[in-house]
Enzyme design. Structure first.
Site, PDB file in Angstrom:
ATOM      1  N   LYS A  41       0.836  -1.352   0.089  1.00 32.32           N
ATOM      2  CA  LYS A  41       0.103  -0.165  -0.027  1.00 32.32           C
ATOM      3  C   LYS A  41       0.967   1.249  -0.056  1.00 32.32           C
ATOM      4  O   LYS A  41       2.236   1.121   0.248  1.00 32.32           O
ATOM      5  CB  LYS A  41      -0.810  -0.165   1.309  1.00 32.32           C
ATOM      6  CG  LYS A  41      -0.079  -0.045   2.611  1.00 32.32           C
ATOM      7  CD  LYS A  41      -1.106  -0.447   3.443  1.00 32.32           C
ATOM      8  CE  LYS A  41      -0.143  -0.267   5.028  1.00 32.32           C
ATOM      9  NZ  LYS A  41      -1.028  -1.098   6.233  1.00 32.32           N
ATOM     10  N   TYR A 265      15.594  29.913   8.649  1.00 32.92           N
ATOM     11  CA  TYR A 265      14.695  30.786   9.010  1.00 32.92           C
ATOM     12  C   TYR A 265      14.587  30.699  10.584  1.00 32.92           C
ATOM     13  O   TYR A 265      14.751  29.681  11.426  1.00 32.92           O
ATOM     14  CB  TYR A 265      13.312  30.055   8.619  1.00 32.92           C
ATOM     15  CG  TYR A 265      13.216  30.091   7.273  1.00 32.92           C
ATOM     16  CD1 TYR A 265      12.979  31.482   6.456  1.00 32.92           C
ATOM     17  CD2 TYR A 265      13.302  29.009   6.323  1.00 32.92           C
ATOM     18  CE1 TYR A 265      12.732  31.672   5.084  1.00 32.92           C
ATOM     19  CE2 TYR A 265      12.990  29.083   4.862  1.00 32.92           C
ATOM     20  CZ  TYR A 265      12.510  30.530   4.398  1.00 32.92           C
ATOM     21  OH  TYR A 265      12.391  30.703   3.141  1.00 32.92           O
TER      22      TYR A 265
HETATM   23  C1  LIG Z   1      -0.132  -1.836   6.694  1.00 33.08           C
HETATM   24  C2  LIG Z   1      -0.511  -3.406   7.230  1.00 33.08           C
HETATM   25  C3  LIG Z   1       0.327  -4.486   7.362  1.00 33.08           C
HETATM   26  C4  LIG Z   1       1.494  -4.295   7.253  1.00 33.08           C
HETATM   27  O1  LIG Z   1       2.092  -3.670   8.513  1.00 33.08           O
HETATM   28  P1  LIG Z   1       3.774  -3.632   8.761  1.00 33.08           P
HETATM   29  O2  LIG Z   1       3.838  -3.072   9.994  1.00 33.08           O
HETATM   30  O3  LIG Z   1       3.945  -2.600   7.731  1.00 33.08           O
HETATM   31  O4  LIG Z   1       4.381  -5.082   8.399  1.00 33.08           O
HETATM   32  C5  LIG Z   1      -0.439  -5.790   7.573  1.00 33.08           C
HETATM   33  N1  LIG Z   1      -1.891  -5.672   7.816  1.00 33.08           N
HETATM   34  C6  LIG Z   1      -2.506  -4.845   7.549  1.00 33.08           C
HETATM   35  C7  LIG Z   1      -4.114  -5.178   7.559  1.00 33.08           C
HETATM   36  C8  LIG Z   1      -2.024  -3.601   7.184  1.00 33.08           C
HETATM   37  O5  LIG Z   1      -2.845  -2.576   7.002  1.00 33.08           O
END
Ligand SMILES: *Cc1c(COP(=O)(O)O)cnc(C)c1O
Length: 384
Positions: A41, A265
């Site tokens: 994702k 800044y």
């Molecule tokens: C993002 C996500 C993961 C992966 O999590 P990590 O901590 O990056 O390994 C696994 N399961 C779900 C449902 C997620 O949304």
């Protein structure tokens, strides 16, 4: 063939696909009995969805499925020609997306009564595979555990659902490898699905690395594939992982400043002595965190230097005491090989996930892969 010369990139992110595959092998080594759903994702945690997914879908450790947050991400995978199972981790919100999911052969999470009703009331050309999300303690998405059995019966009566159902839950405390809440969540989930048919999935990266009893049928690693530790206070090499992204830029100025000169800044940092201050071409417009504090490490010519003053949109300033040889054009590494993003995240008051996802469009991405292997043997014996 001639083309206009390309501008030399200002800031660049190098994506090391060998490191990515090595990290996937770590997942396989930790969870040898489980199928692997790679979580890609948010543009593969900022690394580039298509090259990452392609690299993960080939080789001896190749993944069994992908997990994405939304339809748009799933369609990018399909358009790139990837035919693996793809799970929409948040499911769908309306009938149009449900039909699109069927059309592209995507699997759905069902986490809410509205989604159940949608499945029951939409006419679909072919049934879909459904992952039922149960809430074992995170209180974000998912049905209450005690509804699992009734839900299962209802879904299996729905002609749009292709059996068997898969069962999943998400860990709320996986960043703490000693949390007692994790085994509690796991036990509650296991009890709720005890007599139900279908594969089970609990483990994100924290679960893969620290909780073997959570591996079950499918693991769902995200951050560890990208070479980052999911645990607070630990870095990737402690987990046998290698960073996939290195973020680079160059010095565009080296200024001899005087004791008392205020830098950047708001003049939040004042030179304690006459000294060289470098300016590197990266800022929050590139996704470098504006909250990175004074003292945040960077590498100049491979050696540590400290950030001084505020991060600007396009630039940061660096304390170059002890870097006498540093010149305009010299390489600067913001994180990656030699400088864990975990450490930078601590200095910015955030987590590595956020830094990786935030690298912006302005940064040039380059992908480094295995060199093509040239056979040097006689061709009479297979490679061992
Ligand atoms: C993002 C996500 C993961 C992966 O999590 P990590 O901590 O990056 O390994 C696994 N399961 C779900 C449902 C997620 O949304």
């Amino acid at each position: 063939m001639s083309g206009a010369p390309k501008p030399s990139p200002r800031a660049s992110a190098r994506i090391d696909l060998r490191a990515l595959r090595g990290n996937l092998e770590r997942v396989r080594a930790h969870a040898p009995g489980s199928q692997v759903m790679a979580i890609v994702k948010a543009n593969a945690y900022g690394h580039g969805l298509v090259p990452v997914a392609r690299a993960l879908s080939t080789g001896p450790a190749a993944v069994d499925a992908f997990g994405v947050a939304c339809m748009a991400e799933a369609l990018v995978l399909r358009e790139a020609g990837l035919r693996h199972p793809v799970l929409l981790l948040e499911g769908v919100l309306d009938a149009a997306d449900l039909r699109l999911a069927v059309h592209h052969g995507l699997d759905l999470v069902v986490h809410h009564p509205e989604q159940l009703a949608l499945l029951e009331h939409t006419r679909l050309a072919v049934p879909v595979r459904v992952w039922v999300k149960l809430d074992s303690g995170m209180h974000r998405l998912g049905f209450p555990l005690q509804q699992a059995r009734a839900l299962g019966q209802r879904l299996l009566q729905c002609p749009n659902v292709s059996p068997p159902l898969a069962w999943m839950t998400h860990l709320a405390y996986a960043d703490d490898r000693r949390s007692l809440r994790t085994p509690e969540q796991l036990e509650r989930f296991q009890a709720a699905v005890r007599d139900l048919d279908g594969p089970r999935s609990v483990a994100n990266s924290g679960g893969v690395l620290a909780w073997p009893q959570a591996h079950l049928d499918w693991v769902r690693p995200g951050i560890m594939l990208y070479g980052v530790s999911p645990f607070l206070g630990r870095s990737a090499d402690q987990e046998g992982l290698r960073p996939v992204m290195s973020l680079h830029t160059r010095l565009i100025a080296v200024n001899p400043l005087c004791k008392g000169d205020a830098v950047g800044y708001g003049g939040t940092w004042v030179c304690p002595q006459d000294m060289p201050v470098g300016v590197a071409a990266i800022g929050y417009g590139d996704g470098y965190p504006r909250h990175a504090g004074i003292g945040t490490p960077v590498l100049v010519n491979g050696r540590r230097a400290a950030l001084v003053g505020r991060v600007s949109m396009d630039m940061i300033c660096l304390d170059l005491r002890g870097h006498d040889g540093a010149r305009v054009g010299d390489p600067v590494v913001l994180w990656g090989a030699g400088l864990p993003v975990e450490e930078v995240a601590r200095h910015a008051g955030t987590i590595p996930y956020e830094l990786l996802c935030a690298v912006s469009q302005r940064v040039a991405f380059t992908v480094q892969d295995e060199p093509v292997l040239v056979s040097t043997g006689t061709g009479t014996s297979p490679p061992s």
